[in-house]
Structure formats: C-alpha cells, structure tokens
Design a protein around this motif. Structure first.
Motif, short mmCIF file in Angstrom:
data_model
loop_
_atom_site.label_atom_id
_atom_site.label_comp_id
_atom_site.label_asym_id
_atom_site.label_seq_id
_atom_site.Cartn_x
_atom_site.Cartn_y
_atom_site.Cartn_z
N SER A 1 0.79 -1.23 0.00
CA SER A 1 0.00 0.00 0.00
C SER A 1 0.82 1.29 0.00
N ASN A 2 2.06 1.25 0.48
CA ASN A 2 2.82 2.49 0.60
C ASN A 2 4.31 2.22 0.43
N PRO A 3 4.75 1.93 -0.80
CA PRO A 3 6.16 1.57 -1.01
C PRO A 3 7.13 2.75 -0.99
N THR A 4 6.60 3.98 -1.02
CA THR A 4 7.45 5.17 -1.04
C THR A 4 7.10 6.05 0.16
N PRO A 5 8.08 6.54 0.91
CA PRO A 5 7.80 7.39 2.08
C PRO A 5 6.98 8.62 1.71
N ASP A 6 6.08 9.01 2.60
CA ASP A 6 5.19 10.14 2.35
C ASP A 6 5.80 11.47 2.77
N ILE A 7 7.10 11.58 2.74
CA ILE A 7 7.79 12.82 3.10
C ILE A 7 8.71 13.19 1.94
N PRO A 8 9.24 14.42 1.89
CA PRO A 8 10.05 14.85 0.74
C PRO A 8 11.15 13.87 0.39
N ARG A 9 11.40 13.71 -0.91
CA ARG A 9 12.33 12.69 -1.38
C ARG A 9 13.75 12.92 -0.88
N SER A 10 14.09 14.17 -0.52
CA SER A 10 15.43 14.43 0.01
C SER A 10 15.68 13.72 1.33
N TRP A 11 14.59 13.26 1.99
CA TRP A 11 14.72 12.54 3.25
C TRP A 11 14.74 11.03 3.06
N HIS A 12 14.49 10.56 1.84
CA HIS A 12 14.43 9.12 1.61
C HIS A 12 15.77 8.44 1.86
N GLU A 13 16.85 9.10 1.45
CA GLU A 13 18.18 8.54 1.70
C GLU A 13 18.46 8.48 3.20
N ILE A 14 17.96 9.46 3.92
CA ILE A 14 18.15 9.49 5.38
C ILE A 14 17.42 8.31 6.01
N ILE A 15 16.24 8.02 5.53
CA ILE A 15 15.50 6.84 6.02
C ILE A 15 16.32 5.58 5.74
N MET A 16 16.86 5.51 4.53
CA MET A 16 17.62 4.32 4.14
C MET A 16 18.81 4.11 5.06
N TYR A 17 19.58 5.18 5.36
CA TYR A 17 20.74 5.02 6.24
C TYR A 17 20.33 4.69 7.67
N GLY A 18 19.14 5.13 8.07
CA GLY A 18 18.64 4.70 9.37
C GLY A 18 18.37 3.22 9.40
N GLY A 19 17.92 2.68 8.25
CA GLY A 19 17.73 1.24 8.14
C GLY A 19 19.05 0.50 8.12
N VAL A 20 20.06 1.12 7.48
CA VAL A 20 21.38 0.49 7.39
C VAL A 20 21.99 0.30 8.77
N TRP A 21 21.99 1.35 9.60
CA TRP A 21 22.67 1.17 10.90
C TRP A 21 21.90 0.22 11.81
N ARG A 22 20.60 0.15 11.62
CA ARG A 22 19.84 -0.84 12.39
C ARG A 22 20.15 -2.24 11.91
N ALA A 23 20.38 -2.39 10.60
CA ALA A 23 20.75 -3.70 10.06
C ALA A 23 22.12 -4.13 10.60
N PHE A 24 23.05 -3.19 10.68
CA PHE A 24 24.37 -3.52 11.22
C PHE A 24 24.27 -3.95 12.69
N ILE A 25 23.38 -3.32 13.43
CA ILE A 25 23.19 -3.75 14.83
C ILE A 25 22.67 -5.18 14.87
N ALA A 26 21.72 -5.50 13.98
CA ALA A 26 21.20 -6.88 13.92
C ALA A 26 22.31 -7.86 13.57
#
Length: 221
Positions: free
Chosen positions: A150-175
């Motif tokens: 239903s929502n594959p793209t974040p509902d905030i400005p695209r300039s923040w999408h990379e920031i979301i991605m790197y937030g996912g990256v550091w959480r993945a490294f913790i896992a």
C-alpha cells in the motif's frame, strides 16, 4: 523520483554486504529496519505532510463529534460563525469543568466557545443551537508505514528518503552485531540530517523579506 522500498532494500543489502538469504536480513526484516528509521524521523521532526485540515458542520442539540483517526495530535479547533464568517479558536476545557458547566436545557444552547477531548471525539460547549456552525480542525496525521502493498514510497520529501535508508542500514548492522559499522552509519545519517534546509528557508530567499531569519522551521525537533 524518490526511493521506494525496492531501492532502499537493495541499498541496505549492498552497504551491509548481505542479501535476503541472511536470517537477519530477510526482506521483511529489512523493511522493519527501514520502518523503524521512518518512525523515528516522524516522531522527531515536523513534516508538513503531517498537517491536515478538515471541517464539519454542527447539528442543533448535538454536542459530541468524532474527530479524524488516527492522528498524532490536535493542533487547533476553530468555529466559523455563519452570520459574520468570523473564525474563532475554541478553547480547551477540562472534563471536570465541562461536567460542571454542561446544562441539558435547550435554552442554554448557543455558539460553542470551548471543547473537551473524549477519546476519539470532542464535546462542544455550549451545545450548538439552531445555527449551523462550521468547525475547522487542524491536526497532525499519522502517516502510513512503509509497505510493499500500500505504501512503497515514504510520504515525506524525497530528500529525506536517503536518510531513512541510512537509518535502516545502521539498524541492520546492529542486527548483524557489527556495532562499529552501525555507529559509522548512524553518524553519517546524522550528518545528512544536519545539512537539511527547511522549506521556509528556501521560500524566504524568494520573498521580499529575503535575508530575515524564518520564525518557524518546518523540520523542528
């Protein structure tokens, strides 16, 4: 075009040197890491996409009205007088005060001046009279989670999408228990956030008052 879930998942796997076959890096888990990143940003920063305004009309003798759900917080409730078209903010009152002031007699009905929250509804005081008033509600909406369906793209400005991605990256490294890489990616994400320019600042440069510091940032903690 911003980043969608496919692109962000691919980036997470690429940066961490893994793939969906890793037990800690299945697609569902990577999407969870990305959503945790997204939730954190939505909680910390005020995005204009969360600002919603809705209206409804009062009914004579009806004091209880449902409010939109889900929502993060009510920001303002105003009433428009049909005779003067003047908009006046309603004042919030406590439940105790409301119970003290409420009167069932219809001769006490009038233009509402106050409201009280009750779960996912508001009670108006005084109870609306025969005039049909327009109530304007401004609130912060809860944006939808990232979802393949239903929502594959974040509902905030695209300039923040990379920031979301790197937030996912550091959480993945913790896992993956790679805490050094997690700290490095978290620092990189913070650096990206620190370089963001609020929309107001961009608009200010094109206004007659260019050079004046904006009073309110769009993305304030």
């Amino acid at each position: 075009m911003g980043l969608d879930l496919d692109a962000m998942c691919d980036e997470v796997w690429s940066v961490t040197g893994t793939d969906s076959g890793d037990p800690q890096m299945t697609r569902d888990k990577v999407i969870l890491y990305l959503n945790r990143s997204y939730w954190e940003l939505l909680d910390k920063y005020h995005f204009r996409e969360k600002d919603v305004t809705e209206t409804f009309n009062t009914t004579e003798g009806e004091r209880l009205y449902e409010v939109p759900t889900p929502f993060e917080a009510l920001q303002n409730i105003a009433i428009i007088d049909p005779d003067t078209t003047q908009s006046t903010p309603l004042k919030r009152m406590s439940t105790e005060k409301y119970n003290t002031e409420y009167n069932t007699d219809d001769d006490q009905w009038a233009i509402p001046t106050h409201y009280v929250r009750e779960d996912c509804a508001i009670k108006l005081w005084p109870t609306p009279d025969s005039n049909e008033y327009t109530i304007v509600i401004k609130y912060w909406a809860v944006l939808s989670d990232l979802s393949e369906d239903s929502n594959p793209t974040p509902d905030i400005p695209r300039s923040w999408h990379e920031i979301i991605m790197y937030g996912g990256v550091w959480r993945a490294f913790i896992a993956l228990r790679d805490f050094m890489s997690a700290n490095a990616m978290k620092a990189h994400q913070k650096a990206l956030i620190d370089t963001m320019v609020p929309v107001e600042a961009k608009e200010e440069a094109h206004s007659p008052n260019a050079g004046l510091a904006p009073q309110v940032r769009e993305y304030d903690v």
